[in-house]
Structure formats: C-alpha cells, structure tokens
Motif scaffolding. Structure first.
Motif, short mmCIF file in Angstrom:
data_model
loop_
_atom_site.label_atom_id
_atom_site.label_comp_id
_atom_site.label_asym_id
_atom_site.label_seq_id
_atom_site.Cartn_x
_atom_site.Cartn_y
_atom_site.Cartn_z
N ARG A 114 41.82 56.49 34.18
CA ARG A 114 42.71 56.01 33.72
C ARG A 114 43.96 56.29 34.51
NH1 ARG A 114 39.99 58.48 29.29
NH2 ARG A 114 41.39 60.51 29.29
N ASP A 115 44.22 57.48 35.26
CA ASP A 115 45.45 57.77 35.73
C ASP A 115 45.51 56.77 36.95
OD1 ASP A 115 47.79 59.42 36.69
OD2 ASP A 115 46.56 59.94 38.46
N VAL A 116 44.51 56.60 37.84
CA VAL A 116 44.66 55.55 39.07
C VAL A 116 44.97 54.15 38.48
CG1 VAL A 116 42.42 55.04 39.55
CG2 VAL A 116 43.92 55.29 41.34
N ALA A 117 44.20 53.78 37.41
CA ALA A 117 44.21 52.34 36.71
C ALA A 117 45.75 52.22 36.50
CB ALA A 117 43.45 52.28 35.69
N ASP A 118 46.55 53.13 35.79
CA ASP A 118 47.70 53.15 35.43
C ASP A 118 48.76 52.69 36.83
OD1 ASP A 118 49.86 53.13 33.42
OD2 ASP A 118 50.24 55.06 34.22
N GLN A 119 48.52 53.58 37.95
CA GLN A 119 49.32 53.42 38.87
C GLN A 119 49.17 51.90 39.57
OE1 GLN A 119 49.10 56.66 41.95
NE2 GLN A 119 47.75 57.81 40.48
N VAL A 120 47.95 51.50 39.63
CA VAL A 120 47.96 50.15 40.21
C VAL A 120 47.95 48.86 39.00
CG1 VAL A 120 46.63 50.93 42.21
CG2 VAL A 120 45.25 50.13 40.03
N GLN A 121 48.39 49.30 37.84
CA GLN A 121 48.62 48.32 36.86
C GLN A 121 47.08 47.47 36.47
OE1 GLN A 121 51.58 45.54 37.99
NE2 GLN A 121 53.12 47.13 37.87
N LEU A 122 46.18 48.31 36.34
CA LEU A 122 44.88 47.57 35.85
C LEU A 122 44.29 48.31 34.48
CD1 LEU A 122 42.72 47.81 39.18
CD2 LEU A 122 43.44 45.80 37.97
N THR A 123 45.19 49.06 33.64
CA THR A 123 44.68 49.60 32.59
C THR A 123 44.21 48.49 31.63
OG1 THR A 123 46.33 51.33 32.73
CG2 THR A 123 45.40 51.14 30.61
N PRO A 124 44.74 47.43 31.32
CA PRO A 124 44.30 46.36 30.24
C PRO A 124 43.00 45.70 30.81
CG PRO A 124 46.61 45.95 30.91
CD PRO A 124 46.11 46.68 32.03
N TYR A 125 42.65 46.11 32.06
CA TYR A 125 41.49 45.20 32.63
C TYR A 125 39.99 46.20 32.82
CZ TYR A 125 45.47 42.29 33.73
OH TYR A 125 46.66 41.74 33.68
N LEU A 126 40.25 47.39 32.44
CA LEU A 126 39.09 48.33 32.75
C LEU A 126 37.79 47.90 32.41
CD1 LEU A 126 41.01 51.68 32.25
CD2 LEU A 126 40.26 50.65 34.20
N GLU A 127 37.72 46.96 31.13
CA GLU A 127 36.19 46.69 30.80
C GLU A 127 35.90 45.19 31.37
OE1 GLU A 127 34.39 48.93 28.98
OE2 GLU A 127 36.01 50.22 29.39
N ARG A 128 36.75 44.54 32.24
CA ARG A 128 36.42 43.39 32.59
C ARG A 128 35.35 43.48 33.82
NH1 ARG A 128 41.69 39.29 32.32
NH2 ARG A 128 42.31 39.96 30.16
N TYR A 129 34.97 42.26 34.28
CA TYR A 129 34.16 42.49 35.41
C TYR A 129 34.66 41.69 36.75
CZ TYR A 129 30.19 43.95 32.48
OH TYR A 129 29.48 44.67 32.01
N PRO A 130 34.54 42.02 38.07
CA PRO A 130 35.37 41.48 38.95
C PRO A 130 35.25 39.88 38.88
CG PRO A 130 33.84 43.08 39.97
CD PRO A 130 33.51 43.05 38.46
N ARG A 131 34.43 39.26 38.35
CA ARG A 131 34.44 37.87 38.34
C ARG A 131 35.37 37.21 37.19
NH1 ARG A 131 29.82 39.25 35.49
NH2 ARG A 131 29.75 38.63 33.25
N GLN A 132 35.95 38.14 36.44
CA GLN A 132 37.02 37.90 35.39
C GLN A 132 38.41 38.10 35.81
OE1 GLN A 132 34.88 40.37 32.41
NE2 GLN A 132 34.87 38.39 31.07
N LEU A 133 38.44 38.56 37.19
CA LEU A 133 39.80 39.05 37.71
C LEU A 133 40.45 38.06 38.68
CD1 LEU A 133 39.08 42.77 38.45
CD2 LEU A 133 40.14 41.87 36.34
N SER A 134 41.52 38.08 39.15
CA SER A 134 42.26 37.21 40.18
C SER A 134 41.94 38.21 41.26
CB SER A 134 43.59 37.17 39.80
OG SER A 134 44.39 38.31 40.10
N GLY A 135 42.17 37.47 42.72
CA GLY A 135 42.00 37.99 43.77
C GLY A 135 43.00 39.13 44.07
N GLY A 136 44.09 39.03 43.77
CA GLY A 136 45.06 40.25 43.58
C GLY A 136 44.54 41.51 42.68
N GLN A 137 44.15 41.35 41.57
CA GLN A 137 43.49 42.22 40.64
C GLN A 137 42.33 42.99 41.34
OE1 GLN A 137 42.97 39.42 37.33
NE2 GLN A 137 45.05 40.38 36.36
#
Length: 350
Positions: A114-137
């Motif tokens: 949770r701590d590192v996800a917050d640093q890189v602005q990924l907290t809302p996406y923790l339950e998603r899979y890579p195919r559901q993300l943009s290249g930057g994410q």
C-alpha cells in the motif's frame, strides 16, 4: 552499499561496446549513466545486475567481487524499460511478489504494498490485472515492484520512458525523495539529460562505450570536459562557432573576439550557451549577424541569429520581437566562453 567497476569491458564478437570502464558509486548515491543509444550505458547496468557477462575487469558490490555471481545472489533490484509483469497476477500481487518469495509476514507485506502503491499513484488499481492498465501504469507497477524490496542496490533502465510528460515530472520528484529517504545506492540509465540533471548526485556521460565525464550535474553543465559533453548537455544545446584561435584572438571570418588563451588552433570551436547570450543593436556586441528565426517557448523566446561562424541561438525574454532578416548583434561575458579543438574534441583551457 558501494558499487565499483574496475576496468570493465564488454565485447560482442569483434565489436567492443564498453571500453575498460572505471566507476565507483558511493554508498547511498544516485548515479545516472547518461548517453545516446549505443553508448554502452545499458550494457554496463546489465553487467552490474549479472544479466550480461563481463569480458574483462571486475565488479564489486560492498567490496565483494560479484563478477561471476548469479543475479539472484547480488541483492540488486532492476527495473526494465519493458514492464516484465506477470499477466495472471493483480497489480498488488505483482508488486508484492518479491516479498512473497522471501516469506514476508502478510501484514507487513500488505502495508509495504500500500505504501509503495501510494508513492507511484497506483492505489486505485491494486486489484486490476496488467492487461487492464495503460502503458504508463504498467511501468509504474514495475517500478513499485523494485521499490518494495528495498534492496542493497537499485538498477533502473529508463523506467520513466513510457510515462507522459506530467507524470514523468511527478515520478522524478518521487524517485528522488524515495532514494533520499531510503538511502539506497541507485544506478539509473537514461538518454534524457533532464532526468539526469534533476535526479543525479553525479552523472556519468558515456559515448561510444567510453566515459566522457563523471561529475556533479552542475559541473558537467558549467565545466564540460570536451566538445562532446558541451554539445550533449544543455537545452537548447551550446552554440559552437567555427574559427581559428591564435595569439589570444578567436577569428570568425573578419570578426575578432579576444579570448584569454595563449593556445593556437587552426580549427577551433568557440562555445557559448544560449542563456549566456544577449541580443543587442547592430554594431554593438561581439558577433554580428541577422535574425533568422524567433520561437516563443512560453517563459522565454529562442532567437536564432545567422552569423559568419554559424547559427547562434539566444535565449531572450518572452516579449522579445524582431523581424526576420533584421541586423543584430550578440553580446556575452568573456568568462562564459568555452574553447575546443575541433579535430580532437579536447577542451582548450583558458
């Protein structure tokens, strides 16, 4: 942890891509390997990681010779330019995988994710899979996976290259803050001089597999070691005028510029950075020419002047206005001049 490269070289068949690189990365230092494509920077990083074999020389991490040690036993974490994510795992599982294989307690693992996800602005996406993300994410997931380990050494191969400009700026600040807080020795590869100048404690500039200059960003900018460094660092790049140096005078055609140098060089270059130049009325200044183009950038205007020695770019005020073809002159301070031998590329010290 310190990282030392002692006369490290790499060849692929008859091609030598790295020439006896000597480099010491201090404990807790953020060192950037900067250079154009093919300069050898990524090869050097991969050899530190153990992903490329060393043709000659040796690599030490914290005074331990790891030249022939397997990557998994070097206690380094590498972030690749490609994402290298597990497609069947969620973002949280991808980030936490290094902790899982080290049997980190679940509560601690979740907190660190949770701590590192917050640093890189990924907290809302923790339950998603890579195919559901943009290249930057996806790139941020790869970065977070390395960050969560807290290894002895971070190795980063252009980790921000797939992010948009706004997010790149945010992530530069986050990376610098994180590295300062954790104090982990970091080697970072990039071709982007803005990243190098803003992130690094020191920059190692490579070209053709050879180290051109190793220094603090300010010194590389203000005191370039040679013609290559002078041309590579700076945006816009340093102006370089062709001429002859003799008897304390730099001659550009019929124009003469006094310089503080006793050297003689028939094929020399006089360097002056755009921000150290000023546009003045025709007949004044040190170099005469004609306005070739003006470009409003926002907070400043880039003015290109055609002179006898070549094009000169001047960083002028944002409200500067002049007609194309107008006679103009360029003024600058003598202590901001640089002199180079065009044939050898060596700096001619004043």
């Amino acid at each position: 942890m310190t990282v030392v490269l002692e006369r490290v070289a790499k060849t692929f068949g008859p091609v030598q891509v790295l020439h006896e690189l000597n480099l010491t990365v201090k404990e807790g230092e953020f060192l950037v390997l900067l250079g154009a494509s093919g300069s050898g920077k990524t090869t050097a990083l991969r050899m530190v990681a153990g992903l490329e074999t060393v043709s000659s020389g040796r690599i030490l991490i914290n005074n331990r010779d790891v030249t022939h040690v397997l990557p998994k036993n070097r206690d380094v974490a590498m972030v690749f330019q490609s994402y290298a994510l597990y497609p069947h795992k969620t973002v949280a599982e991808n980030i936490g995988y290094p902790l899982k294989i080290r049997r980190t307690p679940r509560a601690e693992m979740d907190a660190r994710i949770r701590d590192v996800a917050d640093q890189v602005q990924l907290t809302p996406y923790l339950e998603r899979y890579p195919r559901q993300l943009s290249g930057g994410q996806r790139q941020r997931v790869a970065l977070a996976r390395a960050m969560v380990r807290r290894p002895a050494v971070f190795l980063m191969d252009e980790p921000l290259s797939n992010l948009d400009a706004k997010l790149r700026g945010h992530m530069r600040a986050e990376l610098k803050h994180m590295q300062h807080q954790l104090g982990i020795t970091t080697i970072y590869v990039t071709h982007d001089q803005v990243e190098a100048m803003t992130l690094a404690h020191r920059v190692a500039l490579l070209e053709g597999g050879a180290l051109q200059q190793l220094d603090a960003p300010a010194r590389i900018y203000n005191d370039p070691a040679n013609l290559f460094v002078a041309q590579f660092i700076g945006a816009p790049p340093m102006n370089l005028l062709s001429g002859a140096l003799s008897g304390g005078t730099f001659a550009i055609g019929a124009q003469r510029i006094p310089v503080e140098s006793a050297a003689d060089c028939a094929d020399a270059r006089l360097g002056i950075r755009p921000e150290d130049c000023r546009i003045v009325d025709a007949g004044g200044g040190r170099i005469g020419g004609n306005i070739y183009a003006t470009e409003l950038i926002g907070d400043h205007t880039l003015v290109t002047v055609k002179t006898e020695g070549g094009m000169v770019t001047v960083k002028a005020a944002k409200d500067f206005a002049a007609e194309v073809g107008l006679n103009a002159a360029i003024a600058f301070d003598d202590d901001r001049l640089f002199l180079f031998d065009a044939r050898s590329g060596h700096r001619i010290r004043q």
